[in-house]
Motif scaffolding. Sequence first.
Motif, PDB file in Angstrom:
ATOM      1  N   ARG A  27       0.835  -1.206   0.000  1.00 24.61           N
ATOM      2  CA  ARG A  27       0.000   0.000   0.000  1.00 24.61           C
ATOM      3  C   ARG A  27       0.867   1.253   0.000  1.00 24.61           C
ATOM      4  O   ARG A  27       0.575   2.229  -0.689  1.00 24.61           O
ATOM      5  CB  ARG A  27      -0.942   0.004   1.200  1.00 24.61           C
ATOM      6  CG  ARG A  27      -2.132  -0.929   1.065  1.00 24.61           C
ATOM      7  CD  ARG A  27      -3.205  -0.608   2.094  1.00 24.61           C
ATOM      8  NE  ARG A  27      -2.742  -0.829   3.453  1.00 24.61           N
ATOM      9  CZ  ARG A  27      -2.866  -1.977   4.108  1.00 24.61           C
ATOM     10  NH1 ARG A  27      -3.438  -3.025   3.511  1.00 24.61           N
ATOM     11  NH2 ARG A  27      -2.429  -2.108   5.337  1.00 24.61           N
ATOM     12  N   ALA A  28       1.941   1.225   0.790  1.00 23.03           N
ATOM     13  CA  ALA A  28       2.842   2.383   0.849  1.00 23.03           C
ATOM     14  C   ALA A  28       3.493   2.641  -0.502  1.00 23.03           C
ATOM     15  O   ALA A  28       3.594   3.783  -0.955  1.00 23.03           O
ATOM     16  CB  ALA A  28       3.912   2.158   1.914  1.00 23.03           C
ATOM     17  N   LEU A  29       3.928   1.571  -1.175  1.00 23.51           N
ATOM     18  CA  LEU A  29       4.543   1.734  -2.492  1.00 23.51           C
ATOM     19  C   LEU A  29       3.526   2.212  -3.522  1.00 23.51           C
ATOM     20  O   LEU A  29       3.865   2.951  -4.443  1.00 23.51           O
ATOM     21  CB  LEU A  29       5.170   0.412  -2.942  1.00 23.51           C
ATOM     22  CG  LEU A  29       6.399  -0.040  -2.140  1.00 23.51           C
ATOM     23  CD1 LEU A  29       6.853  -1.420  -2.598  1.00 23.51           C
ATOM     24  CD2 LEU A  29       7.534   0.965  -2.262  1.00 23.51           C
ATOM     25  N   GLY A  30       2.264   1.793  -3.363  1.00 20.36           N
ATOM     26  CA  GLY A  30       1.220   2.286  -4.251  1.00 20.36           C
ATOM     27  C   GLY A  30       1.016   3.781  -4.097  1.00 20.36           C
ATOM     28  O   GLY A  30       0.856   4.507  -5.086  1.00 20.36           O
ATOM     29  N   VAL A  31       1.026   4.269  -2.844  1.00 21.50           N
ATOM     30  CA  VAL A  31       0.891   5.703  -2.597  1.00 21.50           C
ATOM     31  C   VAL A  31       2.095   6.452  -3.159  1.00 21.50           C
ATOM     32  O   VAL A  31       1.965   7.533  -3.745  1.00 21.50           O
ATOM     33  CB  VAL A  31       0.741   5.973  -1.085  1.00 21.50           C
ATOM     34  CG1 VAL A  31       0.742   7.468  -0.797  1.00 21.50           C
ATOM     35  CG2 VAL A  31      -0.547   5.345  -0.558  1.00 21.50           C
ATOM     36  N   TYR A  32       3.268   5.873  -3.013  1.00 23.92           N
ATOM     37  CA  TYR A  32       4.503   6.474  -3.529  1.00 23.92           C
ATOM     38  C   TYR A  32       4.427   6.637  -5.048  1.00 23.92           C
ATOM     39  O   TYR A  32       4.743   7.702  -5.607  1.00 23.92           O
ATOM     40  CB  TYR A  32       5.684   5.595  -3.141  1.00 23.92           C
ATOM     41  CG  TYR A  32       7.038   6.058  -3.637  1.00 23.92           C
ATOM     42  CD1 TYR A  32       7.786   6.982  -2.910  1.00 23.92           C
ATOM     43  CD2 TYR A  32       7.578   5.552  -4.820  1.00 23.92           C
ATOM     44  CE1 TYR A  32       9.038   7.396  -3.356  1.00 23.92           C
ATOM     45  CE2 TYR A  32       8.827   5.964  -5.270  1.00 23.92           C
ATOM     46  CZ  TYR A  32       9.550   6.877  -4.533  1.00 23.92           C
ATOM     47  OH  TYR A  32      10.777   7.286  -4.982  1.00 23.92           O
TER      48      TYR A  32
END
Length: 455
Positions: free
Chosen positions: A135-140
């Motif tokens: 999820r964090a990489l998706g936001v990034y």
Amino acid sequence: MDKPDSRKRVALVLLCAAVFLDSMDLSLMGVALPAIGRDLSLSGGMLQWLVSGYAVAYGGFLLLGGRMADLFGRRRMFLLSLAVFAAASLVGGLLSDGWALVVTRVVKGLAAALTAPAALSLITTTFTEGARRNRALGVYALAGATGYSGGLIASGLLTEVSWRLVFFFPVPIALLVLVLAPLALPRVERSHSTARGFDGAGAVTITAGVLLLVYALTETTWPAGAAAVLLLVAFVLIERRQQLPLVPLRVFSSRSLVTANLAALAWACATIGWQFAAVLYLQQVQEVQDYGALATGLGIVPMGLAIVVTANLAGRLISRWGLGRTAAVGMLIQAAGILLFLRAGATADYIAVLLPALLVHGVGNGLSFPSLNIAAVGGLPDEQQGLASGLITSSIQIGAGIGVALLASLMATGGPGLDGYRLAFLVAGCFSLLGATIASIGLRTRVSHKTQARA
């Protein structure tokens, strides 16, 4: 002990704000270029360096940035490079000399190349592997994509007041991140195993070679072109002899990686080069239609929306059609949007002529870009994913620099008025067709579930 989730969320927001600035700064110049050229009496060749200088420095030093983050510490590298980025932005807004402005853009590109991998590695070390990290990489990734689209729109709004605000705008955001980041980012000691050195010679030769190539294309000078070829050959020889090369040449045994990077290079030459030419066309040729900076920025909004909507649907099409077909179809549609601009004359109607071209281009862009990124990382094992991501990003940035330089040269040599712009649009469309051909021939037609999840 893991930090509280609230602190991790703050860290993620700050890291994404930095990559948002990096991506936005590539497009932030776009709508402001005519105003800068008029105010400072700069040539078209000088204006293109405000885009190419940033893109080439970003792409050329991106891979080295990851090594430097490991060597000197990710947190320290992130803060230091972001501070340089903010300082170069501030200085650029105060200058009135063309080449001095270009130098600040090159410095900002170098700073962005150091910031981006440090930010990404801080995310992967802050969030444990699994759903939270994904999820964090998706936001990034979303922050990077929206930064580019947002830069085109913000450029029009800011230039309407003063083009200098385009340089000043990133400064307060960067300073806010610099103040808050030390409180939220984790203090991770660098491993002694990573502090074995880095390939500075490789980074210098590849970046100098590409910069000289861009200069040769802009100024049509063969000595610079010959020097560029020699430097690029030197880069290959250095990489073969280095114990810790910037780009291990064995990764090019992956057919999908090589194909995706070549197609991405053509993709960036087409779409970034076309946007450079299209913005100048709207404000310089279409003056009778009153396309000022604000109107140009707002006019591009539908294209940005088309990219976002289509990119969200691309995953389903990739599952059904495969990577090669989706990327090829996307670049064919993108080429159609670019070539539709050939219909535009000195008094082209926005609704009937320009809007369809922008929407078609956006749809093709949204299909091809995710496909090429997935193909670039899908052919390598997990331990080489960072290298694969850096290579595809470098290809895009370097392609952007070359595309802008080449189309600027064509506009200058193609004659006054519409002729030069039409030649630029035609060549940009051919780049997109070339990318479609490369993708359809070289990319595998199926994509595994593991590759989809990783991408």
